[in-house]
Design a protein around this motif. Structure first.
Motif, PDB file in Angstrom:
ATOM      1  N   ARG A 102       1.010  -1.263  -0.201  1.00 36.13           N
ATOM      2  CA  ARG A 102       0.005   0.036  -0.067  1.00 36.13           C
ATOM      3  C   ARG A 102       0.919   1.339  -0.028  1.00 36.13           C
ATOM      4  O   ARG A 102       0.623   2.180  -0.730  1.00 36.13           O
ATOM      5  N   MET A 103       1.908   1.299   0.597  1.00 34.49           N
ATOM      6  CA  MET A 103       2.846   2.452   0.840  1.00 34.49           C
ATOM      7  C   MET A 103       3.715   2.515  -0.411  1.00 34.49           C
ATOM      8  O   MET A 103       3.947   3.622  -1.011  1.00 34.49           O
ATOM      9  N   VAL A 104       3.908   1.525  -0.909  1.00 34.18           N
ATOM     10  CA  VAL A 104       4.768   1.531  -2.248  1.00 34.18           C
ATOM     11  C   VAL A 104       3.853   2.188  -3.401  1.00 34.18           C
ATOM     12  O   VAL A 104       4.306   2.961  -4.031  1.00 34.18           O
ATOM     13  N   TRP A 105       2.794   1.694  -3.718  1.00 31.69           N
ATOM     14  CA  TRP A 105       1.903   2.213  -4.816  1.00 31.69           C
ATOM     15  C   TRP A 105       1.414   3.635  -4.495  1.00 31.69           C
ATOM     16  O   TRP A 105       1.156   4.413  -5.520  1.00 31.69           O
ATOM     17  N   GLY A 106       1.123   3.575  -3.152  1.00 28.83           N
ATOM     18  CA  GLY A 106       0.837   5.053  -2.886  1.00 28.83           C
ATOM     19  C   GLY A 106       2.034   6.213  -3.175  1.00 28.83           C
ATOM     20  O   GLY A 106       1.421   7.313  -3.482  1.00 28.83           O
ATOM     21  N   ALA A 107       3.092   5.980  -2.887  1.00 23.13           N
ATOM     22  CA  ALA A 107       4.261   6.670  -2.979  1.00 23.13           C
ATOM     23  C   ALA A 107       4.283   6.899  -4.455  1.00 23.13           C
ATOM     24  O   ALA A 107       4.703   8.041  -4.802  1.00 23.13           O
ATOM     25  N   LEU A 108       4.183   5.843  -5.192  1.00 23.98           N
ATOM     26  CA  LEU A 108       4.356   6.085  -6.635  1.00 23.98           C
ATOM     27  C   LEU A 108       3.325   7.132  -7.207  1.00 23.98           C
ATOM     28  O   LEU A 108       3.374   7.588  -8.217  1.00 23.98           O
ATOM     29  N   THR A 109       2.006   6.870  -6.808  1.00 25.39           N
ATOM     30  CA  THR A 109       0.956   7.619  -7.169  1.00 25.39           C
ATOM     31  C   THR A 109       1.368   9.048  -6.839  1.00 25.39           C
ATOM     32  O   THR A 109       1.014   9.986  -7.500  1.00 25.39           O
ATOM     33  N   ALA A 110       1.861   9.353  -5.760  1.00 20.77           N
ATOM     34  CA  ALA A 110       2.043  10.725  -5.182  1.00 20.77           C
ATOM     35  C   ALA A 110       3.352  11.308  -6.098  1.00 20.77           C
ATOM     36  O   ALA A 110       3.284  12.599  -6.365  1.00 20.77           O
TER      37      ALA A 110
END
Length: 207
Positions: A85-93
């Motif tokens: 969740r953190m990885v794809w959230g960071a990529l989204t950001a």
């Protein structure tokens, strides 16, 4: 009220509405201290807080990327998380601020590719979007070969959208390679709606 107290977990909520509302509030106010507190939380807070904070940050980036851009290094640190969740959230950001910090993001492109490898469809989608934006910002020599390789191996359900995004970047030097990749992929594609989209991309290419 401190920004972390306005996140969903602090309010005892299981939905994302408070995180989105916080992003909207920060976008309207430009509260730099509050944004910095959120960015700091994704690296040090308990996991539930991190999950909510990254959501608020990428929602902020969608609305006011210039406010999130100064915290780009915190987003890259989040790419090293073991939490998907953190990885794809960071990529989204990161995707939301690529146009703002293209040189910095291009310099650390290997970290993005490593983080996205083997991850979710969302992670792949955001990585392709980042690569396209970097190409648009003048980093085509570095990103187009990666994008072309992505087209060779992308799952069928993602290929049409990737081809549509990459098509406008194609120039005289790589048009034949692009055409050959899509024509090869078409031969193994069964779903008509996806074939139609790829055929449309091919028709738009100059002969």
């Amino acid at each position: 009220m401190p920004v972390l107290d306005r996140l969903a977990n602090a309010l005892g909520r299981n939905d994302e509405a408070p995180n989105v509302a916080l992003a909207e509030s920060l976008a309207a106010s430009g509260d730099e201290a509050g944004i910095a507190e959120l960015a700091g939380a994704i690296g040090s807070a308990p996991q539930a807080v991190r999950n909510d904070a990254i959501k608020a940050l990428y929602e902020l980036g969608e609305r006011r990327p210039e406010l999130l851009a100064p915290h780009w290094q915190a987003l890259f640190a989040a790419l090293k998380s073991r939490n998907n969740r953190m990885v794809w959230g960071a990529l989204t950001a990161i995707d939301t601020i690529t146009a703002e910090r293209s040189a910095d993001i291009a310099a650390r492109l290997p970290e993005i590719l490593e983080a996205a490898a083997g991850r979710s469809a969302i992670a792949r989608d955001k990585t392709v979007s980042i690569l396209v934006k970097l190409a648009e910002a003048g980093h085509q020599a570095r990103t187009l070969p990666i994008l072309l390789d992505t087209l060779r191996t992308a799952p069928d359900n993602q290929l049409p959208s990737y081809a549509e995004a990459v098509g406008p970047l194609i120039g005289r030097d790589n048009i034949e390679e692009f055409r050959a990749i899509l024509e090869t992929r078409l031969r193994g594609m069964e779903q008509k709606s996806k074939r139609v989209r790829i055929e449309k991309v091919l028709r738009r290419l100059p002969r």
